[in-house]
Design an enzyme around this catalytic site. Structure first.
Site, PDB file in Angstrom:
ATOM      1  N   GLY A 439       0.808  -1.208   0.000  1.00 33.87           N
ATOM      2  CA  GLY A 439       0.000   0.000   0.000  1.00 33.87           C
ATOM      3  C   GLY A 439       0.841   1.259   0.000  1.00 33.87           C
ATOM      4  CD  GLU A 440      -1.276   4.469   1.094  1.00 34.09           C
ATOM      5  OE1 GLU A 440      -1.352   5.435   0.332  1.00 34.09           O
ATOM      6  OE2 GLU A 440      -2.261   3.760   1.387  1.00 34.09           O
ATOM      7  N   GLY A 441       2.417   2.641  -2.333  1.00 31.02           N
ATOM      8  CA  GLY A 441       3.629   2.535  -3.145  1.00 31.02           C
ATOM      9  C   GLY A 441       4.544   1.459  -2.615  1.00 31.02           C
ATOM     10  CD  GLN A 446       7.179   4.752  -0.896  1.00 33.53           C
ATOM     11  OE1 GLN A 446       7.663   5.828  -0.559  1.00 33.53           O
ATOM     12  NE2 GLN A 446       5.933   4.636  -1.301  1.00 33.53           N
TER      13      GLN A 446
END
Length: 596
Positions: A439-441, A446
């Site tokens: 999740g969120e990349g 990242q």
């Protein structure tokens, strides 16, 4: 099933002693932050998480969430527990007083995020988007929208959801197809399908405020043509009352590996009424406010889950009898020794402890820096903190979720075969925490952001300043007589600085080589960052022992764990450095058409 043990003593030591947050009282927004308030928040919310949220962890895993014709229903007890969360005033903790909040700095919310993650990650994800959504609406919405939506979001009466991903595009948001058509009354008709939409529909709050990425007619291609819209589940009248249901539906709830209690929805906007937030075609800039908050929260929650898994494994290794110590019976009155006497079990426990406590310190330190980036009265200092947080956010997200997963895996291993069955709960921790790496990349995304935009993008300037901060801290270790720890940290820093000087010019000219090295290099910074934190914790523990101020066992264990981290985990940077220096050739050695 496992119990949740809030890390009260460790959090209090970290915030009140190591980071000394009460010393920031001179800055706007920190005026009321004293050690007693910090301790009281930790203790009260820890008790709430343990008594009301943690017992639902297994319930949510077993029952899951269910899509019905009337909407998504959550697992037994979730709605009641969320109401208790609202009644306690916890959603308002970090919101501004003029909006009905308590005005506390963001690190106080980080306390909540870790404990929610550790006690029940599926539940934790429900309020996780609200702080970022609050900030976006506060800064981007019209006064009319603010009046209608902010009070209910601040109180927690209404929850929020983040609607980004579509079936044809994940992280490549430039490919999204959801459309927004202007209406005569100033609103927009939103049409499109979103997926991987956490808590997009449920029965825990009276309304759900979606922040939706969509394209206006004639918008440029790619991310430069994306706008952000507020789309409520139920329309809201001018006086703030809930009206008719919007043209929004859930076609399915995903069946997935873990976090079963959190409904991951496929959502349809069928000409739903929405409202533009901010400037047309600038939606990604606003959405990144939420995404960066979520990335920090993901790392912090991963630490919480890993801590819960570790503490239950620790209890089990004290109780489980199996064989005798190789140096002779340690509990001759028992039929066998507790397995904690065995070196391999101790290795697993120490690794978990070093990652969890180091990760907690790193996440909280970055959170405090984020507060200073928002509240420091000196614009120059404010910018320095902002640059540091921007640099380290991908490291917090990626390194702490990756290492948190590895720690949860070690916790399961401590249980042996008993960890693989549901009864002891170890396997749920492992399944649940796995999502945080996605999740969120993902970690790879990242890493590309970190090395491409944050390191190469400014020619290593902010990273160099971070290196200087770490080097300055080594003198404190020398002064406290922690020479071995100081030497380990100094050697690691020297090695990474040298590597950065060597590789930065190559990365600037070879983007593919930079991409190949990105995750390994970012993990080196992750280990260095935890080393920096362990150095600070060891120095603080040494100082308190020297003046006989505190729990000697707790403080000595801090120094012992710091030594383990540096001698056993920090050497991983040598292998990572070798991989970084190996370049691109072998990674891309098999041609695409021969990769069969």
């Amino acid at each position: 099933m496992p119990d949740y043990h809030p890390p009260v003593q460790d959090m209090e030591f970290l915030l009140n002693e190591v980071l000394d947050v009460s010393s920031l009282a001179e800055f706007p927004g920190f005026e009321g932050v004293e050690a007693d308030l910090v301790s009281s928040t930790i203790e009260h919310f820890g008790a709430f998480a343990a008594q009301e949220i943690a017992p639902l962890n297994e319930v949510g895993d077993r029952e899951g969430s269910v899509a019905t014709p009337n909407g998504v229903t959550t697992a037994s007890g979730f709605a009641k527990a969320y109401q208790s969360y609202v009644d306690g005033g916890w959603p308002a903790l970090g919101c501004r007083e003029e909006d009905g909040g308590h005005g506390m700095p963001g690190f106080m919310r980080t306390i909540l995020e870790e404990m929610l993650g550790g006690s029940n990650l599926a539940f934790a994800m429900a309020p996780m988007t609200a702080p970022g959504a609050y900030e976006v609406i506060k800064h981007s919405a019209s006064d009319e929208l603010k009046e209608r939506f902010i009070p209910k979001i601040v109180s927690g009466e209404w929850l929020t959801a983040m609607s980004l991903t579509e079936p044809q595009c994940g992280s490549a948001l430039g490919l999204l197809r959801t459309r927004a058509v202007p209406q005569d009354d100033g609103s927009y008709r939103i049409t499109g399908t979103k997926m991987f939409n956490s808590w997009a529909d449920h029965d825990m709050a009276a309304n759900i405020v979606h922040l939706v990425l969509a394209r206006l007619p004639g918008a440029p291609e790619g991310t430069k043509g994306i706008s952000l819209f507020l789309v409520p589940k139920f329309l809201v009248t001018s006086d703030g009352a809930i009206g008719e249901r919007n043209a929004f539906s859930v076609s399915s709830v995903e069946k997935k590996l873990g976090i079963h209690g959190s409904p991951t929805c496929v959502t349809n906007f069928d000409g739903a009424t929405g409202y533009l937030l901010g400037t047309p075609h600038r939606g990604m800039a606003s959405m990144f406010i939420i995404m960066n908050a979520m990335r920090l929260a993901s790392g912090v929650c991963a630490t919480g889950v890993a801590d819960a898994a570790y503490r239950n494994a620790l209890t089990y290794t004290h109780e489980r009898l199996a064989g005798r110590s190789i140096t002779g019976a340690k509990s001759p009155e028992l039929p066998g020794d507790p397995i904690i006497v065995h070196p391999d079990v101790r290795r697993m426990l120490m690794t978990q402890r070093a990652i969890v406590e180091g990760g907690r310190a790193f996440g909280f330190w970055v959170s405090v820096n984020l507060d200073l980036a928002e509240r420091h009265p000196d614009p120059v200092e404010q910018k320095k903190h902002d640059n540091l947080v921007s640099l380290l956010t991908p490291v917090v997200k990626s390194f702490l979720t990756d290492k948190g997963f590895e720690s949860a895996d070690l916790a399961l291993q401590c249980f042996g075969g008993h960890g693989y069955i549901r009864e002891n709960g170890a396997e749920q921790y492992l399944r649940d925490i796995r999502m945080l790496r996605l999740g969120e990349g993902t970690s790879g995304i990242q890493a590309m952001d970190f090395i491409g935009r944050k390191v190469v993008g400014d020619e290593g300037y902010v990273l160099g300043r971070y290196f200087s901060t770490i080097r300055d801290s080594i003198k404190t270790l020398d002064d406290e007589g922690l020479l071995e720890i100081a030497d380990h940290l100094r050697q690691a820093l020297d090695q990474i600085e040298q590597l950065t000087r060597e590789e930065l010019p190559r990365w600037s000219s070879n983007r593919e080589g930079m991409a190949a090295a990105s995750l390994d290099f970012m993990n080196m910074i992750g280990y260095l960052s935890l080393g920096y934190m362990w150095g600070r914790m060891a120095a603080t523990a040494s100082r308190k022992l020297r003046v006989s101020d505190g729990d000697a066992t707790f403080l000595n264990n801090k120094i012992r764990t710091a030594r383990f981290f540096f001698s056993y985990l920090m050497p991983d940077i040598q292998a990572l450095a070798q991989r970084v220096r190996s370049g691109i050739h072998d990674v891309m050695g098999i041609p695409v058409d021969e990769f069969i």
